[in-house]
Every structure is written in C-alpha cells, then in structure tokens.
Design an enzyme around this catalytic site. Structure first.
Site, mmCIF file in Angstrom:
data_model
loop_
_atom_site.group_PDB
_atom_site.id
_atom_site.type_symbol
_atom_site.label_atom_id
_atom_site.label_comp_id
_atom_site.label_asym_id
_atom_site.label_seq_id
_atom_site.Cartn_x
_atom_site.Cartn_y
_atom_site.Cartn_z
ATOM 1 N N PHE A 1 0.809 -1.219 0.000
ATOM 2 C CA PHE A 1 0.000 0.000 0.000
ATOM 3 C C PHE A 1 0.841 1.267 0.000
ATOM 4 O O PHE A 1 0.308 2.371 0.038
ATOM 5 C CB PHE A 1 -0.940 0.014 1.211
ATOM 6 C CG PHE A 1 -1.833 -1.189 1.258
ATOM 7 C CD1 PHE A 1 -2.917 -1.294 0.396
ATOM 8 C CD2 PHE A 1 -1.574 -2.242 2.127
ATOM 9 C CE1 PHE A 1 -3.741 -2.407 0.429
ATOM 10 C CE2 PHE A 1 -2.386 -3.360 2.149
ATOM 11 C CZ PHE A 1 -3.472 -3.452 1.301
ATOM 12 N N HIS B 1 13.357 -8.077 6.387
ATOM 13 C CA HIS B 1 12.358 -9.147 6.358
ATOM 14 C C HIS B 1 12.859 -10.379 7.117
ATOM 15 O O HIS B 1 13.955 -10.852 6.842
ATOM 16 C CB HIS B 1 12.069 -9.518 4.902
ATOM 17 C CG HIS B 1 10.789 -10.263 4.730
ATOM 18 N ND1 HIS B 1 10.728 -11.635 4.627
ATOM 19 C CD2 HIS B 1 9.511 -9.829 4.655
ATOM 20 C CE1 HIS B 1 9.468 -12.007 4.481
ATOM 21 N NE2 HIS B 1 8.709 -10.936 4.506
ATOM 22 N N ASP C 1 8.426 -6.946 -2.752
ATOM 23 C CA ASP C 1 9.121 -8.057 -2.103
ATOM 24 C C ASP C 1 9.830 -8.931 -3.127
ATOM 25 O O ASP C 1 10.030 -10.112 -2.925
ATOM 26 C CB ASP C 1 8.160 -8.896 -1.262
ATOM 27 C CG ASP C 1 7.036 -9.510 -2.082
ATOM 28 O OD1 ASP C 1 6.958 -9.211 -3.281
ATOM 29 O OD2 ASP C 1 6.255 -10.292 -1.509
ATOM 30 N N PRO D 1 25.968 -42.919 49.160
ATOM 31 C CA PRO D 1 27.018 -42.394 50.037
ATOM 32 C C PRO D 1 27.572 -43.507 50.907
ATOM 33 O O PRO D 1 26.959 -44.573 51.047
ATOM 34 C CB PRO D 1 26.273 -41.345 50.877
ATOM 35 C CG PRO D 1 24.860 -41.823 50.907
ATOM 36 C CD PRO D 1 24.619 -42.518 49.589
ATOM 37 N N GLN E 1 28.189 -45.696 54.033
ATOM 38 C CA GLN E 1 27.220 -46.019 55.086
ATOM 39 C C GLN E 1 27.442 -45.188 56.350
ATOM 40 O O GLN E 1 26.490 -44.813 57.016
ATOM 41 C CB GLN E 1 27.303 -47.515 55.415
ATOM 42 C CG GLN E 1 26.269 -47.988 56.428
ATOM 43 C CD GLN E 1 26.257 -49.501 56.571
ATOM 44 O OE1 GLN E 1 26.739 -50.212 55.698
ATOM 45 N NE2 GLN E 1 25.712 -49.997 57.665
ATOM 46 N N GLY F 1 27.353 -51.164 51.158
ATOM 47 C CA GLY F 1 27.948 -51.394 49.844
ATOM 48 C C GLY F 1 27.639 -52.775 49.319
ATOM 49 O O GLY F 1 27.407 -52.958 48.114
ATOM 50 N N GLY F 2 27.615 -53.760 50.222
ATOM 51 C CA GLY F 2 27.360 -55.124 49.805
ATOM 52 C C GLY F 2 25.994 -55.309 49.185
ATOM 53 O O GLY F 2 25.813 -56.180 48.333
ATOM 54 N N VAL G 1 23.481 -52.294 48.370
ATOM 55 C CA VAL G 1 23.158 -51.223 47.422
ATOM 56 C C VAL G 1 24.214 -51.135 46.327
ATOM 57 O O VAL G 1 23.898 -51.083 45.130
ATOM 58 C CB VAL G 1 23.024 -49.872 48.160
ATOM 59 C CG1 VAL G 1 22.782 -48.735 47.167
ATOM 60 C CG2 VAL G 1 21.889 -49.925 49.173
ATOM 61 N N GLY G 2 25.504 -51.112 46.729
ATOM 62 C CA GLY G 2 26.568 -51.007 45.742
ATOM 63 C C GLY G 2 26.578 -52.165 44.772
ATOM 64 O O GLY G 2 26.783 -51.985 43.561
ATOM 65 N N CYS H 1 42.979 -39.802 50.113
ATOM 66 C CA CYS H 1 43.386 -40.815 49.139
ATOM 67 C C CYS H 1 44.777 -40.548 48.580
ATOM 68 O O CYS H 1 45.486 -41.490 48.203
ATOM 69 C CB CYS H 1 42.366 -40.901 48.008
ATOM 70 S SG CYS H 1 42.041 -39.321 47.212
#
Length: 901
Positions: free
Chosen positions: A101, A118, A154, A566, A568, A598-599, A601-602, A675
């Site tokens: 326009f 654009h 355009d 973690p 025990q 550990g025995g 869960v580990g 360690c």
C-alpha cells in the site's frame, strides 16, 4: 583523529522508518544504535487508545511520528500524505516487512531508494507471517533478509541475507530472539495429520496469535484414567488425554505430542494439565498488606492501559489493547515494586483479568504456587538449628526404606548416635534406577537447553554456598573433619566443582570428520556428544560431600541422571544436598540418594542392567569386584579411583621450612583420611634427622579435639573400626622393627581420636612400607645422598600409582624425578593442591579414569570430562547430506512436544 571522526559520520544516513509492530520497533532501535538519524517514523494509528510499539519507541526518543490510516485512495497517492513524507528529507526508507500500500513515488523518492528488512530467507516465505510459515513447513533454516524494494515490493535484489538452523524445539518466540518478531497468523489446527505435522503447526502459531481448535468436553469411554482423563477434540482421530505433562494429542499416524498450555476464547490461559480442575481453585482472602500491594499493581495496570478510565476487577489486560511488550513491562514493574515476587510472562497470559492476576500474585507471594512441596522429616542435632534429612531420596521425595529398616550414624567426636538413617534395600535401588531412567528418557533434564541446565547447576552451587555453614557442620559431626577444613575444602571445593561444570554444559561439542569417498556421494561424517543415561556413583567416607560433587557435577552437566550411594557411615551431607537440589529446581528423578551398605546397594548398582556408567572411589579389592560385576551385567562403563601408597621424595637441597610444613600436610591433612596422602616419605640421609626432629616439634603444637572448635587442628578418625585398624597397623610396624618416634596410640578421651604418628627406619619389605594406612601415620625411609635413580626405583616399587611428590630447589632434578614417578599426579614443592580445572586420577592398581577438569587430550577414548572416559559417548552418524537419521519425535518445544514411541 579529526579526519577519522569526519569520515565516520559521512557514512551515517537520514532514515525514514515505514512500518509497525515489535519488529518495526526492533529495526528502529537497531538503526538508532548504529548512529543513523531517523528523521521520521511512519506507522499506523492508535488502536483502542494504544500506540503501536514502533510509535511508542520513537515518541519516547522525540523522533517525529506520523500515523497515517492510509497512503492512497482508489489507487492514487494522497497528496497531503506524500508532501508530509517528503518534508522529512530522508536519504533512505527502511521498511520492516513490506507493504503493497506504499506508493511507488514514496518508495523511489529518497536518493538511495527503499530497503526492506524481512525475517525470512527469501524466496521461501513472504509477508508478516514468514517466521510462522518457516516453522509450519518444518524448514531446516530460518533467517533474515535485507533487499531493495521495487514495484513488487518483495521481489527486489537481495542486499544481505543471514540464516540459522531451526531447532526441532524452536518456536516463534525463540526465533524472535535471533531474528525479530512478526505479527503472526491464526488458523485452525487440522488434527487429521501425522503428529509431527501437528507439532510443527502448533509451534508455528505459538501464542501470537495462536493455533486453535474445538474441544467438546469429557469423553466417556473405558480409558485408563490413572494415565489421563480422555477429552474429545473435534477432528482428532482419537480422544486426547489430559495428563500431568499436559494435553496429549494423537496424530493420524498414531504418534503423540504434548500441548503444554491452553487459551480459551475469553483470553484466559491455563496449563493444559489443569483443564479439568481449572475452575476448582477458591479465592484467597487478602491481608491488609496484600491489599496495599494490589492497589500498587492496579496503578501499574493503569500506567500501561492508559486508554481505559479505570481498572476494575473484571478488566482484561489484553482486551484493553495490551501487547507482548506490555506483558514484559507489567512483569518487570511488579518484580521491582512488589516484594520482588518472581513472575513470568506466562503468568500474565494465564491470569488476564485484574482479579485473576491479583489472586495469582498473592499465591506466588505466599509460596502457594509451588507444584509440590518437598516433605522432609528432619532430625535436629545438639540443640542447634541444624536440620538433617535422614531418609532415602527417590524421585524427588524423601521416604523410608522399602523394608522399613534403619541404622545409627555415629558422631566420631564422642561416639554418640546422631540419628537413625534409612537402610536402603535392593527394591529401593530398583525404584531409584527406574526413577532416574524415567527422568532421563521422558523428563526435561536431558532435553532442556544446555545453557538452562547450566543455570540450574549454578543455582545449585549458589544454594550450597548459602547453606555452607550448615553443610560444614553436618560434615564435621558425621565425618570428624575439622570444621574449618570442612568449610574450605569439603564444602568449598564442592561449590567450586558445581560452578566449574555448570560452565561446561553448553560447551559439549562434537566434530566433523573428513572421510574418503565424500564425493560424488556427498557423504558427511560428524560426531555428536550425548549423555549416557543413568549413572551410578558410589563414594567413600573421607570427603562425603566433595566426592559427591566430583562425581555428580560432570554427570549432571552432561545431561545424565544419577543414583548415588554415600558411604554407610557418612550419609548426612548427601541427603542434605538432595534437599538443596530440590530448592535449586533440579527435576525429580534426576538425583537419587540411597544410604545403606555397599554389599547390598553397591552390588545391585553394579549389576543393574539400566545403569550405563558406574563411578567408584574406594579400596582396590572392592573396585575389582565392582569392575567384574559391571562387565558381567551389561558391560557398563566404569571409572575407579582406588587405593594409594603415594611416595614423597625430599632432597637435601629443599626449602626445609616448606618441606616440613607440606610434608606434614601430605600425611596429616584431614586426619590422614586422604586418598593422595603421602604413604611413604623418602628423606635424603644428610637432612633426615633434622627433618624428623622438626616434624615432631610441630606435631606437639597440634591441638587435638572437637572438630567444631574453630581452633582444633586434628579431629577424630571417621569411625571406630577404622581407628582399630590404624592401631593394629602401628602394632605391625613395631613388630617388624620400624622405629616409633611419636604417637601410635589412641588419645585418652571419648571418641575415635588417634595420635599423629611418625615411624622411621622403615625398610622396603615391611608391611607399613607397602600398605596404605589411610590415617595420620607418617612412614619415613632415608636414602643415600645423591642416589636419585635408587630412590626412584624404591618409590615406584608399589602396586599403586595415584599421586607422588618431590621437594628440591634443583629444577632439572625436579623435572627428571617427576617424569619418572609412576603416578597420576606429581606435586613439586607442594602437596594436596587439587583444583576443579585439573584432572585427577591414577593408574596401575589405583584405578583408571579421571575426575575434574577437561581432559579430552588425556583420555584416548575421546572423553570430555568428569569421572572419565567419559559420561558422554560419541554418536557417529554417516549419511547422505540432509539425511540426519534422527526423528523429531524425540524432541519437544515450548508449546508442544512430540512423544516418542
């Protein structure tokens, strides 16, 4: 300088901006920042008393603004409009989007003509909805184009074009952040399409102004309401489901996607998961203070909605003409003026009337907006305000062990019981792994933007720092660490570790690799780093929190989920960490903590088929058992940091003061429960006696006592069994003929206190010369002056290879010795100096794999970082260009996400 200044401004232009919308505002602001002079802004008239965003920005700067309702009538330019335009004297017109326009005598009038900005890669999409169609069509590329306007407006020549990849979870908003914002389009969703096409359609219409469909209400059918409530949607091949995750829609191919938010015809937006309960919430009664805040917010609304005479309870923010920029202003003004309540833009869309907005605000102010509050069954200790969780932490909740078992965790300072802690069972392990797998497969953690994941880890580190005194106190009473050491090292380095790896989240990158036969088949090879999945972590009792951080920070940064056991005897800081992780916003299931043996869960973690990597720090025999179990179960990756017998060589040309001070630290740091502690000192013969005498003098000055006493130097050993082992270790040394110079006994006081101990005349064949004490026992051997190669042979005559050290002023000797010491870390004229940026780990029977640092150059497997080799794997894709071999069904977007099969 003058000449440069003059040339600089010769390149600046007088511009006319012709356009509208937030996009026009962004273009205007960008050009102003570049130093150009905007002589006029031509935009649309106010709507509902609200100026267009471009007009608002220009008027604020004092730039002339012209609001023409039209430029021509019946195809002919309006003379007054043309004259007004020409009067501003523009050198160039800049037009955000383009308009059919604008008369050509306006387009061609400036000496440089007109250019169009654009948000699209031409010629793919044109017009104001270009970004929307980029998403709707599933384009792989989006972009931005600047081109000359011609009589087609355009179709002119392109001046500049930039592009970016379209991510499968991109939306209009995310592309806006890179390429500015179009006005958007609104259209009805065609639900009789494959799920991927529906997903693209919805994300391409995200919010502004939006994709829509018709919902008919509850659908009566025998569906599983535990999974979701069925909802009939017009045109859908089967009923949708309202679930906790959102509204699940099904495509014509049977695949599913999830819609997160719904907005009704009246403008109100709700989480899709709340569809059936959106009207159930009762109003809250405001306090006097909250009423004052409500009036303050009313004034904020009045300032934004300047076109309305008064803000009533029923006033709708958007129906009064508010736009997206007004949402940002409202959120930021409320944050600034009203108690710092953290609102999001989404909150405004979901509470569009003033009364709904106030109710939402007050609930957030009171903390009632949280989805699910973490319930913690605390234990209070020693009449302090110290609070400690003591249950298993599974899937974001603290709960008792499945079998109801618990055990006592002991304070090593006096042998008293701190509290009872849940004793996890195999069933608890399976539930935790299942939660971690669900969080990895279907949760947000691995799918979120890596930078957002990093932000959560930074927040976690900040909260740990906020709670550092509490964490240090828990560490002291549970592990026996001296409080000052716990604060600086146990907790301090843990915080540093999470911050370090938070910064790595968005720097995990793959490679493109040149290959033969790339042409003519146009093959492409590239690697992509992806998280492994569920990782298991088993940590020791000497540095409970720091070992957690060393192992888990890298794991989380890479996008993995974890199950951590973690030790025990020291579970409490890990459980407190779990509580803090919830406050930080870590999604449920990402972190799971299982105290126990550990025995049990580990071993179950080692055997579990859904775990892809296990990181362990502990003894060599247990490490071997774990490695065997991991190999026999599902060949999971393993990293092991195991035993040590680290040699420290002290030459006669050392700095004696430093050698005494650091030599003592190498043994007695953290009560010897370290360690990398120097398991054996080799002291050159000519300084041996002086060295020992000075060490003993310094030991006598050490204060042994309560670790919470800030002046204490030496606290209790971690637990009674370990103290008994150390006393037996000293007895063996005496029987073998070593000379006990100092200590060797339990301190005569309650608790598990061991005297700092010194042995000399230790021969290479002796038990204490070969075995690790893991306690405050200095084992010293002398070596002949000048016998460098001989002492190196003795130092390396061990099955371990974790750390080592050398003290000498001779740089050539230092380098010669350090190159020949068989250890993962060699300290020169210092000891115990670990850092989060430096890789840490050993070899031989001290294990393999690295913690900390970026060590891709060290790991031949191509690992990135953390717990080594690595917590990521390389996914190698070899395919024809543009055929990526991955399904979009694995990805999500903000408004909708495809659900994998």
């Amino acid at each position: 300088m003058f000449v440069l200044f003059q040339v600089y401004y010769q390149n600046k232009l007088k511009l006319a901006i012709i356009g509208q919308s937030v996009f026009g505002q962004e273009v205007y602001s960008s050009l102003k920042k570049q130093g150009h002079k905007v002589v006029g802004v031509f935009t649309v008239p106010d709507k509902d008393g609200k100026a267009d965003p471009l007009a608002v920005a220009a008027e604020k700067d004092g730039t002339p603004v012209f609001k023409f309702p039209r430029w021509r009538v019946k195809g002919n330019p309006i003379p007054e409009v043309v004259d007004t335009y020409k009067a501003v004297g523009a050198d160039l017109n800049v037009m955000p989007f383009c308009s059919q326009f604008i008369p050509m005598n306006i387009i061609d009038h400036p000496k440089h003509g007109s250019i169009i900005y654009h948000p699209s890669i031409l010629p793919l999409h044109r017009g104001a909805s270009a970004i929307n169609w980029t998403l709707i069509q599933g384009d792989r590329k989006a972009g931005f184009t600047v081109f000359w306007a011609d009589d087609g407006l355009d179709t002119g020549p392109i001046l500049l074009q930039r592009e970016c990849a379209v991510e499968p979870n991109d939306t209009v908003d995310t592309l806006y952040n890179r390429f500015l914002f179009p006005e958007g389009i609104k259209a009805m969703v065609n639900l009789s399409q494959p799920a991927e096409a529906i997903h693209n359609w919805i994300r391409g219409h995200d919010k502004v102004p939006g994709a829509w469909t018709l919902i008919n209400g509850l659908f009566s059918s025998p569906m599983n309401l535990n999974t979701g409530q069925a909802l009939e949607i017009e045109g859908a091949p089967q009923p949708a489901l309202v679930t906790k995750s959102g509204l699940v829609l099904y495509g014509s191919d049977g695949k599913a996607l999830v819609v997160k938010n719904l907005q009704f015809d009246d403008g109100k937006m709700i989480p899709a998961s709340k569809y059936f309960s959106s009207g159930d919430t009762s109003s809250v009664e405001l306090t006097d203070e909250e009423k004052k805040m409500a009036e303050e917010i009313r004034n904020i609304w009045m300032g934004i909605l300047s076109n309305v005479p008064a803000v009533e309870d029923t006033t709708d923010f958007f129906k009064c003409g508010a736009a997206s920029m007004d949402v940002v202003r409202l959120v930021e003004e409320v944050k600034q003026k009203c108690a710092g309540v953290q609102l999001q833009n989404e909150d405004v869309y979901m509470a569009t009337t003033f009364q709904d907005f106030i109710q939402m605000f007050v609930r957030k102010l009171r903390g009632e907006d949280q989805e699910e509050e973490l319930v913690v069954d605390y234990v209070k200790v020693n009449s302090m305000t110290l609070k400690m969780p003591h249950q298993c932490f599974i899937n974001g909740k603290f709960e008792d062990a499945e079998n109801g078992k618990s055990y006592n965790t002991i304070n090593p300072t006096d042998g008293s019981v701190i509290c009872k802690v849940s004793y996890a069972s195999v069933g608890d392990v399976d539930r935790a792994v299942a939660a971690a797998k669900e969080a990895f497969d279907n949760g947000p953690w691995g799918r979120m933007n890596p930078r957002d994941r990093g932000s959560l880890l930074y927040k976690l580190a900040d909260l740990m720092e906020e709670h550092q005194e509490e964490l240090a106190t828990i560490e002291s009473i549970d592990s026996g660490a001296v409080y000052t050491l716990a604060l600086k090292t146990h907790v301090g380095m843990s915080i540093q570790t999470f911050r370090y790896f938070a910064g790595w989240c968005d720097k995990i990158q793959g490679k493109t690799i040149p290959i033969n036969q790339a042409r003519p088949n146009r093959n492409l090879t590239f690697t992509k780093r992806e998280p492994l999945g569920v990782c298991a972590i088993v940590i020791p009792w000497n540095y409970p929190l720091m070992m957690l951080a060393w192992k888990s920070a890298a794991c989380l940064a890479a996008g993995n989920t974890l199950v951590l056991k973690p030790a025990q005897v020291t579970p409490l800081t890990a459980l407190k960490f779990a509580e803090i992780s919830v406050k930080a916003g870590i999604p449920k299931g990402v972190i799971n903590i299982l105290p126990g043996s550990g025995g049990m869960v580990g071993q179950r973690l080692s055997d579990h088929p859904d775990i892809r990597k296990l990181g362990f720090t502990g003894s060599t025999p247990i490490g071997k058992q774990i490695m065997k179990s991991c190999a026999l179960s599902n060949l999971k990756k393993v990293s092991l940091e195991l035993g040590g017998k680290s040699p420290l060589i002290i030459f006669s040309d050392c700095d004696m003061d430093k050698a005494v001070r650091m030599g003592m630290s190498s043994v007695f740091f953290n009560k010897g429960e370290n360690c990398i502690a120097a398991g054996r000192l080799f002291v050159e013969e000519s300084i041996h006696d002086e060295y020992i005498n000075r060490v003993v003098e310094e030991i006598k000055k050490m204060k042994i006592g309560d670790p919470l006493d800030r002046s204490t130097d030496h606290g209790p050993q971690n637990h009674k069994a370990h103290l008994d082992k150390l006393l037996e270790y000293c007895e063996v040394g005496l029987k073998e003929g070593a000379t006990l110079v100092y200590g060797g006994r339990q301190v005569d006081r309650p608790g598990f206190f061991m005297e700092p101990t010194v042995f000399t005349n230790v021969e290479d064949h002796m038990f204490i010369a070969k075995e690790e004490s893991f306690g405050p026992v200095m084992v010293v051997s002398k070596f002949p002056d000048g016998d460098v190669d001989g002492v190196l042979r003795r130092a390396n005559d061990t099955e371990y290879g974790l750390a080592s050290g050398v003290f000498t002023r001779d740089i050539n000797k230092a380098m010669h010795v350090s190159e020949r010491l068989e250890a993962g870390t060699v300290f020169i004229n210092t000891y115990n100096k670990t850092d989060v940026a430096s890789p840490f780990g050993g070899f031989k029977q001290s294990g393999f794999g690295k913690d900390l640092g970026e060590h891709e150059h060290i790991e031949t497997q191509g690992g990135l970082f953390g717990s080594s080799d690595p917590l990521l794997y390389d996914l190698c894709l070899i395919s024809v260009v543009r055929c990526w071999g991955r399904s979009l069904c694995e990805l999500t977007s903000i408004c909708s996400g495809l659900v994998p099969n």
